[in-house]
Design an enzyme around this catalytic site. Structure first.
Site, PDB file in Angstrom:
ATOM      1  N   GLY A 216       0.788  -1.221   0.000  1.00 56.15           N
ATOM      2  CA  GLY A 216       0.000   0.000   0.000  1.00 56.15           C
ATOM      3  C   GLY A 216       0.818   1.269   0.000  1.00 56.15           C
ATOM      4  N   GLU A 245       4.667  -6.519   1.646  1.00 57.78           N
ATOM      5  CA  GLU A 245       4.006  -6.995   0.421  1.00 57.78           C
ATOM      6  C   GLU A 245       3.802  -5.853  -0.571  1.00 57.78           C
ATOM      7  OE1 GLU A 245       0.998 -10.295   2.419  1.00 57.78           O
ATOM      8  OE2 GLU A 245       0.264  -8.292   1.945  1.00 57.78           O
ATOM      9  N   GLY A 247       3.297  -3.924  -3.894  1.00 52.52           N
ATOM     10  CA  GLY A 247       2.926  -4.163  -5.290  1.00 52.52           C
ATOM     11  C   GLY A 247       3.327  -2.921  -6.060  1.00 52.52           C
ATOM     12  N   ARG A 248       2.455  -1.914  -5.931  1.00 55.29           N
ATOM     13  CA  ARG A 248       2.665  -0.647  -6.643  1.00 55.29           C
ATOM     14  C   ARG A 248       4.080  -0.079  -6.474  1.00 55.29           C
ATOM     15  NH1 ARG A 248      -1.455   2.456  -7.670  1.00 55.29           N
ATOM     16  NH2 ARG A 248      -2.606   1.499  -5.957  1.00 55.29           N
ATOM     17  N   ARG A 283      -7.500   2.824 -14.367  1.00 56.48           N
ATOM     18  CA  ARG A 283      -7.386   3.601 -13.115  1.00 56.48           C
ATOM     19  C   ARG A 283      -7.995   4.999 -13.166  1.00 56.48           C
ATOM     20  NH1 ARG A 283      -2.992   4.823 -11.024  1.00 56.48           N
ATOM     21  NH2 ARG A 283      -3.577   4.380  -8.872  1.00 56.48           N
ATOM     22  N   TYR A 287     -10.743   5.028 -10.336  1.00 62.22           N
ATOM     23  CA  TYR A 287     -10.390   5.707  -9.088  1.00 62.22           C
ATOM     24  C   TYR A 287     -10.181   7.205  -9.261  1.00 62.22           C
ATOM     25  CZ  TYR A 287      -8.243   1.031  -8.119  1.00 62.22           C
ATOM     26  OH  TYR A 287      -7.942  -0.282  -7.961  1.00 62.22           O
ATOM     27  N   CYS A 315     -17.071   4.335 -26.660  1.00 61.85           N
ATOM     28  CA  CYS A 315     -18.307   5.094 -26.465  1.00 61.85           C
ATOM     29  C   CYS A 315     -18.756   4.967 -25.016  1.00 61.85           C
ATOM     30  CB  CYS A 315     -19.389   4.590 -27.406  1.00 61.85           C
ATOM     31  SG  CYS A 315     -18.935   4.859 -29.106  1.00 61.85           S
ATOM     32  N   GLU A 316     -18.071   5.731 -24.163  1.00 63.70           N
ATOM     33  CA  GLU A 316     -18.296   5.612 -22.721  1.00 63.70           C
ATOM     34  C   GLU A 316     -17.718   6.875 -22.120  1.00 63.70           C
ATOM     35  OE1 GLU A 316     -19.781   3.562 -19.734  1.00 63.70           O
ATOM     36  OE2 GLU A 316     -19.229   2.213 -21.369  1.00 63.70           O
ATOM     37  N   TYR A 344      -1.228  -2.001 -11.675  1.00 60.88           N
ATOM     38  CA  TYR A 344      -2.678  -1.981 -11.920  1.00 60.88           C
ATOM     39  C   TYR A 344      -2.990  -1.344 -13.274  1.00 60.88           C
ATOM     40  CZ  TYR A 344      -2.190  -3.039  -7.036  1.00 60.88           C
ATOM     41  OH  TYR A 344      -1.779  -3.630  -5.873  1.00 60.88           O
TER      42      TYR A 344
END
Ligand SMILES: *Cc1c(COP(=O)(O)O)cnc(C)c1O
Length: 386
Positions: A216, A245, A247-248, A283, A287, A315-316, A344
């Site tokens: 984190g 741990e 990740g990022r 992302r 987020y 188209c979003e 991610y």
């Protein structure tokens, strides 16, 4: 140090766009920073951040372990050369099938997310050591979707329940320690202070040996030195082996998404339509994540600056990479580089709107390696022919 424009142009020529690019040396540098700050910590890379084989092999060669939550992640970690004894299985969704598969692969360290999960493991009576995952019930001061340590989140057990389970495990000689992962993109030390206060209650009761403080760590600007000082203090007091741990932290800044401008639309808001969007990098849509974006091979002296939204091709309305960015007037055909995209990124990419997932290229010793080829329409159709 970032990748040169010449190298990025070469990637576009050789592999097309959109393409993810991973700078393996940058991953090594991030790992080096963590190891220098906390040499006594054992590092289990959270595979979900970026499970690409080239990335995993690079980390495996550096002696890093893995944190996995699915059979797919477990098999990828093993295939990359991370030995089963350095794999920690976690996650709230362990079922009997996954338990059998993990045992079959030789996994012997498990983080328990709930009492009911423990009952499933107990039925197997395995030679496994367990971590008990604590839900610290706090405000991790990050985005709601990333707040895994909030009381309302599904993760882990409240203090009292964690203590009860620990007692049962300790009586069987199967308690390794406690596990907390309070969220992602945590940038404030105060969050860890609150967690350590709760953990102190547990470690006073259980001389458990291991502390897995999760990952984190915010990118950029995690206060690593202060974090290390605080953690070192804690593990010395309770004589603990520390597990991290990340990740990022290991991969975010080492990854880039290279995309090409396909249309430019002037108007009340100027829109630059890129060939990558939410299907490739979710992302920003999911987020509201802010990724630095720059034009390749064009400087502010070449063209006037304009403010633009950088949108994807679908188209979003949520399909965008960045809003209100000031860039030297982008033109059709220009290359854009989306930075801090190594975590991610591809792993959350989808085939939404039958998009083809991007190629992934690794940079090592200045050379390019195709780490995963771009998908084709045949790839999309193949699974439906069965
Ligand atoms: C996702 C996750 C991590 C890694 O989180 P980052 O924010 O990428 O560092 C670590 N541990 C657990 C249990 C996770 O779910």
């Amino acid at each position: 140090m970032s990748l040169s424009d010449a190298l990025l142009q070469r990637v576009a020529e050789q592999y097309g766009t959109p393409t993810y690019i991973y700078d393996l040396e940058a991953i090594g540098r991030a790992l080096g920073r963590l190891r220098r700050a906390l040499p006594e910590a054992r590092i289990h890379y959270a595979v979900k951040a970026n499970p690409n084989g080239a990335v995993l092999r690079h980390l495996a060669a550096a002696g890093v372990g893995a944190e996995v939550i699915t059979l797919g992640e477990l098999r990828r970690a093993l295939a990359a050369g991370i030995p089963a004894k350095r794999v920690l299985l976690g996650g709230p969704g362990q079922d009997t099938a996954l338990i059998h598969q993990a045992l079959g692969c030789g996994v012997r360290q498990v983080s328990l997310d709930s009492l009911s999960q423990w009952r499933l493991w107990q039925a197997e009576d395995p030679q496994v050591g367990f971590l008990v995952r604590l839900n610290p019930a706090l405000d991790p001061r990050t985005h709601e979707h990333l707040a895994t340590g909030a009381a309302s989140s599904k993760f882990g057990m409240p203090l009292e329940e964690a203590g009860q389970l620990a007692e049962e495990l300790a009586a069987r000689g199967q308690l390794l320690g406690f596990h907390v992962h309070a969220g992602s993109q945590i940038g404030e030390l105060a969050v860890y202070e609150q967690i350590l206060a709760q953990l102190a209650e547990l470690y006073q009761q259980f001389p458990a040996g291991l502390l897995d403080i999760g990952g984190g760590f915010a990118v950029p600007n995690f206060p690593l030195a202060e974090f290390a000082t605080r953690l070192r203090d804690f593990i010395r007091r309770y004589d603990l082996q520390l597990v991290l741990e990340p990740g990022r932290y290991l991969v975010a800044e080492a990854g880039f998404l290279l995309t090409r401008v396909v249309q430019v639309k002037a108007g009340p808001v100027n829109h630059v339509i890129a060939d990558a969007g939410m299907a490739d990098l979710l992302r920003p849509a999911l987020y509201g994540a802010l990724h630095p974006i720059r034009l390749i091979g064009v400087t502010e002296t070449d063209r006037p600056l304009v403010m633009v939204d950088i949108d994807g091709p679908l188209c979003e309305n949520a399909d965008r990479l960045g809003r209100a960015r000031t860039l030297p007037s982008p033109r059709r055909g220009d290359l854009l580089l989306v930075e801090q995209a190594g975590a991610y990124g591809f792993t959350m990419a989808s085939n939404y709107a039958s998009s083809l997932r991007p190629a992934e290229v690794a940079v090592r010793d200045g050379g390019l390696i195709l780490a995963r080829r771009r998908e084709t329409v045949e790839d999309l159709l193949r699974l439906e022919d069965a």
